[in-house]
Design an enzyme around this catalytic site. Structure first.
Site: not given
Ligand code: HEM
Ligand code: NAG
Ligand code: NAG
Ligand code: NAG
Ligand code: NAG
Length: 330
Positions: A65, A69, A79, A97, A166, A196, A257
């Site tokens: 993530r 970002h 950055s 963040n 986003p 996700h 997966d």
């Molecule tokens: C499509 C739009 C996306 C939205 C709206 C989004 C939004 C979010 C949100 C709200 C969380 C939870 C943050 C929290 O409350 O702790 C999250 C977690 C995460 N996102 Fe996304 N995300 C998006 C795309 C992506 C992309 C493109 C990637 C990487 C290629 C990604 C990787 C992750 C990962 C791995 C987590 C888990 C982070 C952790 O365990 O600390 N996301 N995302």
């Protein structure tokens, strides 16, 4: 002009053309960019990532993530790693963040090992790109070659984050628009959302779907009611502990997966933006195809889309700098 002079002249011209060629190559990303200058660069990052995930399985998701970002806010220039100062609130302290982004210490471990082996050579932006790739691989996902040579940016502003990352409440159209503004297609967006399949979310990112859907309906009707109950138990209305986190993929939270897409089809996607991938018949078909990952079709697409993500608006050549400490500009 005598014949020898003419030949000399041709050599000079050829040499100049060669120099122009070399400098143009130098300003592009390339595989094995550090082969001649710091040959253990990728191996050093891989070891740091491996060790970190070994001691805390959640760290890999944090690094994946973090790279996303970084790349969506002023390009993949490291950055997101810069600390705030008295005069500047940095990206890492924007609400999207802080406090959710984590894994910074892994980048620090790799960076300090690399600074003692080959000082001033390996950029923080490249370390993060390698670390995201290695995290996916360690969690059982695909791998890919990272073209490197990114340079580190010198600007990090918290105020740039909200307009570029986003939101979890986004509709399909907003998600598509957000990725398109970074040169990524709707299919890249669907493919990359599959990240996700690992990691966690804080309750605040989705509790509106449980308690506050709209003025007449508290619960998002697209949520599987049993899954909603499972979420409500972890995130009680109004009294959720702000540090509580819930697995994004409730079935295989530590495996990279295609279960994410399988969950979506059954109303078990966590975020509004996850469920949004089903709201158009074409994208719903893609979700179905990805969920089966037949012949690794989604895994292979994921690797390709990650390469595009990791090359958004990179700095190369003489642009930016090689930061000595990823937390501060030189
Ligand atoms: C499509 C739009 C996306 C939205 C709206 C989004 C939004 C979010 C949100 C709200 C969380 C939870 C943050 C929290 O409350 O702790 C999250 C977690 C995460 N996102 Fe996304 N995300 C998006 C795309 C992506 C992309 C493109 C990637 C990487 C290629 C990604 C990787 C992750 C990962 C791995 C987590 C888990 C982070 C952790 O365990 O600390 N996301 N995302
Ligand atoms: C959730 O809490 C809010 C504020 O306390 C309240 O207005 C709302 O009715 C509650 N919703 C449900 C579904 O319990
Ligand atoms: C709230 O959502 C429900 C379920 O989607 C819908 O039937 C209803 O019209 C919505 N109400 C308002 C006020 O938007
Ligand atoms: C919230 O959870 C954290 C970590 O689980 C815990 O340390 C803290 O005491 C909790 N706070 C409240 C108010 O329950
Ligand atoms: C998967 O691979 C098999 C064997 O090569 C092939 O017959 C089949 O058509 C492939 N499936 C898809 C969806 O591409």
């Amino acid at each position: 002009m005598g014949r020898e002079n003419a030949e000399q002249m041709i050599y000079v011209i050829q040499f100049l053309v060669f120099l122009i060629f070399v400098s143009s190559v130098e300003s592009q990303l390339q595989q094995g960019f550090y082969d001649g200058t710091c040959s253990s660069a990728e191996e050093t990052v891989r070891t740091a990532v491996h060790n970190a995930i070994q001691s805390n399985r959640g760290t890999g998701a944090g690094l994946i993530r973090m790279h996303f970002h970084d790349c969506f806010v002023n390009g993949c220039d490291g950055s997101v790693l810069i600390d705030s100062t008295s005069g500047n609130q940095a990206e890492k302290d924007a609400p999207a963040n802080n406090p959710s982004l984590h894994g910074f210490e892994v980048i620090d471990t790799a960076k300090s090992a690399l600074e003692s082996k080959c000082p001033g050579v390996v950029s923080c932006a490249d370390i993060l790109a390698f670390a995201a790739r290695d995290s996916v691989a360690v969690l059982g996902g695909p791998s890919w070659k990272v073209r490197s040579g990114r340079r580190d940016g010198r600007v990090s502003r918290s105020s740039d984050v909200a307009s570029n990352i986003p939101a979890p409440t986004f509709s399909l159209q907003q998600l598509t628009q957000s990725f398109s503004s970074k040169g990524l297609s709707q299919d890249d967006m669907i493919t990359l959302s599959g990240a996700h399949t690992v990691g966690v979310s804080h309750c605040s990112s989705f509790t509106d779907r449980l308690y506050n859907f709209n003025s007449t309906t508290p619960q998002d009707p697209s949520l599987d009611p049993n899954f909603a109950n499972h979420l409500k138990a972890q995130c009680p209305n109004g009294t959720s502990n702000s540090s509580t986190v819930v697995n994004m993929d409730f079935l295989t939270p530590y495996l990279f997966d295609s279960t994410y897409y399988f969950n979506l089809r059954f109303g078990r996607g966590l975020l509004t933006s996850d469920h949004a991938l089903l709201t158009d018949s074409n994208t719903a078909t893609t979700v179905q195809t990805n969920s089966m990952n037949e012949n690794m079709s989604w895994s292979l697409k994921f690797a390709v889309s990650m390469i595009s993500l990791s090359e958004i608006q990179v700095l190369t050549g003489q642009q930016g700098e090689i930061r000595t400490n990823c937390h501060v500009i030189n």
